[in-house]
Motif scaffolding. Structure first.
Motif, PDB file in Angstrom:
ATOM      1  N   ASN A 157      -2.289  -2.407   6.803  1.00  0.00           N
ATOM      2  CA  ASN A 157      -1.677  -1.876   5.582  1.00  0.00           C
ATOM      3  C   ASN A 157      -0.221  -2.312   5.492  1.00  0.00           C
ATOM      4  O   ASN A 157       0.467  -2.443   6.510  1.00  0.00           O
ATOM      5  CB  ASN A 157      -1.770  -0.353   5.567  1.00  0.00           C
ATOM      6  CG  ASN A 157      -3.207   0.136   5.607  1.00  0.00           C
ATOM      7  OD1 ASN A 157      -4.026  -0.279   4.788  1.00  0.00           O
ATOM      8  ND2 ASN A 157      -3.519   0.990   6.564  1.00  0.00           N
ATOM      9  N   ASP A 191       0.812  -1.219   0.000  1.00  0.00           N
ATOM     10  CA  ASP A 191       0.000   0.000   0.000  1.00  0.00           C
ATOM     11  C   ASP A 191       0.846   1.270   0.000  1.00  0.00           C
ATOM     12  O   ASP A 191       0.361   2.337  -0.374  1.00  0.00           O
ATOM     13  CB  ASP A 191      -0.897   0.033   1.248  1.00  0.00           C
ATOM     14  CG  ASP A 191      -1.836  -1.155   1.317  1.00  0.00           C
ATOM     15  OD1 ASP A 191      -2.714  -1.260   0.445  1.00  0.00           O
ATOM     16  OD2 ASP A 191      -1.688  -1.988   2.241  1.00  0.00           O
ATOM     17  N   TYR A 192       2.093   1.158   0.448  1.00  0.00           N
ATOM     18  CA  TYR A 192       2.934   2.348   0.642  1.00  0.00           C
ATOM     19  C   TYR A 192       4.370   1.983   0.296  1.00  0.00           C
ATOM     20  O   TYR A 192       4.846   0.898   0.660  1.00  0.00           O
ATOM     21  CB  TYR A 192       2.839   2.817   2.097  1.00  0.00           C
ATOM     22  CG  TYR A 192       3.771   3.947   2.470  1.00  0.00           C
ATOM     23  CD1 TYR A 192       3.479   5.262   2.130  1.00  0.00           C
ATOM     24  CD2 TYR A 192       4.951   3.693   3.176  1.00  0.00           C
ATOM     25  CE1 TYR A 192       4.334   6.300   2.477  1.00  0.00           C
ATOM     26  CE2 TYR A 192       5.808   4.723   3.531  1.00  0.00           C
ATOM     27  CZ  TYR A 192       5.498   6.025   3.176  1.00  0.00           C
ATOM     28  OH  TYR A 192       6.347   7.050   3.515  1.00  0.00           O
TER      29      TYR A 192
END
Length: 232
Positions: free
Chosen positions: A127, A72-73
């Motif tokens: 996440n 996600d990041y």
């Protein structure tokens, strides 16, 4: 007969004069500092061009495509070896020892003085962040040999101290990420043996001074191995 050469020890140019010794020591120190600086420049000048900076959306998409699609990041750390020397055969679990956001941990891993990183991290909401691409060795487990072969994962704690609990969302994401890593890297059996022989390892196996990944995750490791194996 040769001349008997003598020095006045009090003269500034004499071999044993304190000023001369001090100048020699200073010159040696300067050479040492310059050598260290050259090594540091060489180390970081060879970094991939997508490391230690904000990536464009297109660049992030390419990095994710080359690693876990669960990401996600992305904030790629300079604290790594590019590339790793061995094939990926293990996954090593760590805990953050805190409830850090993915951005906070990424900022810490961007600090070159810390000389620390992990391949992935999972926050308490489940996440996933990528800090070191899988093809590169993260500096995580206090053991170079392990990290050369392992994908390392930091997991956030939703409770500090005690058993260092992690949230259900973080644990579920850990299962998903381990399954994905195993499938893409041909790890056909995810084994937890309680020591470094297994394909599932932990930080404390290589550093007796740490309890990482904490009592809660340590107690979940046999179940984690079973859940991942059931999906391979």
């Amino acid at each position: 007969m040769g001349d008997d050469v003598r020095y006045d020890a009090a003269a500034p140019g004499a071999p044993g004069h304190p000023w001369r010794v001090a100048r020699l020591l200073l010159a040696g120190f300067v050479v040492l500092v310059m050598a260290v600086a050259v090594l540091c420049i060489a180390e970081y000048s060879s970094l991939p061009d997508n490391v230690d900076r904000v990536l464009t959306q297109e660049e992030q998409a390419q990095v994710i495509a080359d690693n876990s699609p669960l990401t996600d990041y992305v904030m790629l750390s300079p604290n790594a070896d590019f590339p790793r020397d061995d094939d990926i055969t293990k996954i090593t679990i760590h805990h953050m020892a805190g409830d850090l956001s993915l951005e906070e941990l990424g900022s810490r891993f961007s600090d070159r003085d810390r000389r620390a990183s992990s391949n992935y991290a999972i926050d308490s909401d489940g996440n996933v962040a990528l800090y070191v691409e899988e093809k590169n060795r993260a500096w995580t487990s206090s053991d170079r040999e392990n990290d050369e072969r392992a994908i390392t994962i930091e997991v956030a704690n939703d409770e500090a101290d005690g058993d260092w609990h992690v949230s259900d969302a973080a644990y579920d994401a850990l299962v998903e990420l381990c399954v994905d890593i195993c499938k893409r890297n041909d790890i056909t059996e995810f084994t937890y043996t309680g020591d470094e022989r297994g394909t599932l390892t932990t930080h404390r196996m290589f550093n007796p001074d740490t309890i990482c990944p904490g009592p809660y995750l340590n107690g979940k490791l046999p179940a984690l191995a079973r859940e991942v194996n059931a999906r391979l």
